[in-house]
Design a protein around this motif. Sequence first.
Motif, PDB file in Angstrom:
ATOM      1  N   SER A  74      25.941  50.110  57.662  1.00 28.66           N
ATOM      2  CA  SER A  74      26.163  51.140  57.883  1.00 28.66           C
ATOM      3  C   SER A  74      24.401  51.322  58.469  1.00 28.66           C
ATOM      4  CB  SER A  74      25.869  52.153  56.785  1.00 28.66           C
ATOM      5  OG  SER A  74      25.049  51.413  55.686  1.00 28.66           O
ATOM      6  N   SER A  75      24.156  52.730  58.996  1.00 26.11           N
ATOM      7  CA  SER A  75      23.132  53.297  58.974  1.00 26.11           C
ATOM      8  C   SER A  75      23.046  54.701  59.287  1.00 26.11           C
ATOM      9  CB  SER A  75      22.570  52.970  60.420  1.00 26.11           C
ATOM     10  OG  SER A  75      23.413  53.773  61.467  1.00 26.11           O
ATOM     11  N   ILE A  76      22.372  55.617  58.956  1.00 26.06           N
ATOM     12  CA  ILE A  76      21.660  57.099  58.513  1.00 26.06           C
ATOM     13  C   ILE A  76      20.927  57.319  59.638  1.00 26.06           C
ATOM     14  CG2 ILE A  76      20.836  58.979  57.964  1.00 26.06           C
ATOM     15  CD1 ILE A  76      22.473  57.968  55.140  1.00 26.06           C
ATOM     16  N   PRO A  77      20.854  57.216  61.070  1.00 26.82           N
ATOM     17  CA  PRO A  77      19.524  57.919  61.784  1.00 26.82           C
ATOM     18  C   PRO A  77      18.789  58.830  60.959  1.00 26.82           C
ATOM     19  CG  PRO A  77      20.975  57.095  63.365  1.00 26.82           C
ATOM     20  CD  PRO A  77      21.915  57.347  61.589  1.00 26.82           C
ATOM     21  N   ALA A  78      17.136  58.627  61.659  1.00 27.97           N
ATOM     22  CA  ALA A  78      17.096  60.113  61.635  1.00 27.97           C
ATOM     23  C   ALA A  78      17.855  61.123  62.264  1.00 27.97           C
ATOM     24  CB  ALA A  78      15.616  59.974  62.439  1.00 27.97           C
ATOM     25  N   ASP A  79      18.767  61.200  63.191  1.00 25.30           N
ATOM     26  CA  ASP A  79      19.011  62.483  63.583  1.00 25.30           C
ATOM     27  C   ASP A  79      20.378  62.577  62.585  1.00 25.30           C
ATOM     28  OD1 ASP A  79      21.018  61.258  66.583  1.00 25.30           O
ATOM     29  OD2 ASP A  79      21.073  60.470  64.510  1.00 25.30           O
ATOM     30  N   GLY A  80      20.687  62.082  61.708  1.00 23.47           N
ATOM     31  CA  GLY A  80      21.733  62.180  60.534  1.00 23.47           C
ATOM     32  C   GLY A  80      23.107  61.867  60.909  1.00 23.47           C
ATOM     33  N   SER A  81      22.813  61.142  62.058  1.00 22.82           N
ATOM     34  CA  SER A  81      24.781  60.821  62.540  1.00 22.82           C
ATOM     35  C   SER A  81      25.052  58.892  62.493  1.00 22.82           C
ATOM     36  CB  SER A  81      24.592  60.252  63.889  1.00 22.82           C
ATOM     37  OG  SER A  81      23.519  59.992  65.021  1.00 22.82           O
ATOM     38  N   ILE A  82      25.842  59.464  61.862  1.00 24.07           N
ATOM     39  CA  ILE A  82      26.009  58.038  60.517  1.00 24.07           C
ATOM     40  C   ILE A  82      27.003  56.998  61.198  1.00 24.07           C
ATOM     41  CG2 ILE A  82      27.271  57.254  58.389  1.00 24.07           C
ATOM     42  CD1 ILE A  82      26.102  60.202  57.308  1.00 24.07           C
ATOM     43  N   ARG A  83      26.331  56.152  61.002  1.00 18.01           N
ATOM     44  CA  ARG A  83      27.512  55.250  61.727  1.00 18.01           C
ATOM     45  C   ARG A  83      27.917  53.921  60.791  1.00 18.01           C
ATOM     46  NH1 ARG A  83      25.719  51.412  65.377  1.00 18.01           N
ATOM     47  NH2 ARG A  83      23.562  51.724  64.596  1.00 18.01           N
ATOM     48  N   TYR A  84      29.260  53.237  60.941  1.00 16.66           N
ATOM     49  CA  TYR A  84      29.223  52.188  60.075  1.00 16.66           C
ATOM     50  C   TYR A  84      30.063  50.852  60.771  1.00 16.66           C
ATOM     51  CZ  TYR A  84      29.534  55.808  56.277  1.00 16.66           C
ATOM     52  OH  TYR A  84      29.772  57.015  55.911  1.00 16.66           O
ATOM     53  N   ALA A  85      29.924  49.745  60.387  1.00 19.42           N
ATOM     54  CA  ALA A  85      30.738  48.274  60.949  1.00 19.42           C
ATOM     55  C   ALA A  85      31.711  49.254  61.013  1.00 19.42           C
ATOM     56  CB  ALA A  85      29.755  47.582  60.525  1.00 19.42           C
ATOM     57  N   ASP A  86      32.402  48.201  61.941  1.00 19.81           N
ATOM     58  CA  ASP A  86      34.436  48.040  61.846  1.00 19.81           C
ATOM     59  C   ASP A  86      34.509  47.435  60.747  1.00 19.81           C
ATOM     60  OD1 ASP A  86      34.662  48.219  65.591  1.00 19.81           O
ATOM     61  OD2 ASP A  86      33.925  49.738  64.034  1.00 19.81           O
ATOM     62  N   THR A  87      33.646  46.774  60.359  1.00 18.83           N
ATOM     63  CA  THR A  87      34.702  45.879  59.025  1.00 18.83           C
ATOM     64  C   THR A  87      34.874  46.177  57.443  1.00 18.83           C
ATOM     65  OG1 THR A  87      32.042  45.116  58.440  1.00 18.83           O
ATOM     66  CG2 THR A  87      33.585  43.393  60.130  1.00 18.83           C
TER      67      THR A  87
END
Length: 120
Positions: A50-63
Motif C-alpha cells: 500500500s501507499s499514501i503518496p504526498a498528494d494523499g491518493s491511497i493505493r493498495y495491491a490487488d491482493t
Amino acid sequence: QVQLAESGGGSVQAGGSLRLSCAVSGTTSDCSYDMNWFRQPIGKEREFVSSIPADGSIRYADTVKDRATTSKDNAKKTVYLQMNSRKPEDTAMYYCKVTRFGACPTSHFWGQGTQVTVSS
C-alpha cells in the motif's frame, strides 16, 4: 536522515487482524514524502502492499485492497497498516518505505521490518 521503525507484527490465526505501525523521524517540511508498505515472504521477492503518496491518493495491491486500510497520523509522525481477515499467504516480513522528493534530493528509506505470521 529519515529513520523508520516498524512495530505491531506478531502471530495471528487466519481471519484475525493486525495493525502495523511505522514511526517516522528525520523529516522536514521542506520536502515531500510518499509513505509505503511492502512485504517479503521467505524465499520470495519484496512486493508492494500500500501507499499514501504526498498528494494523499491511497493505493493498495490487488491482493489486499479489500482487507487493508493504510493511514497516517501527521502529529504522531506514524503510518499505519491495518489488515483484517488475514490469510496464511499474508505471512511475511512487512517493511515501511519512505520516498523523499520535491524540493529535496530524491531518496528512499527503509525500516528494519516487522514479522507477521498467519497460521491456518
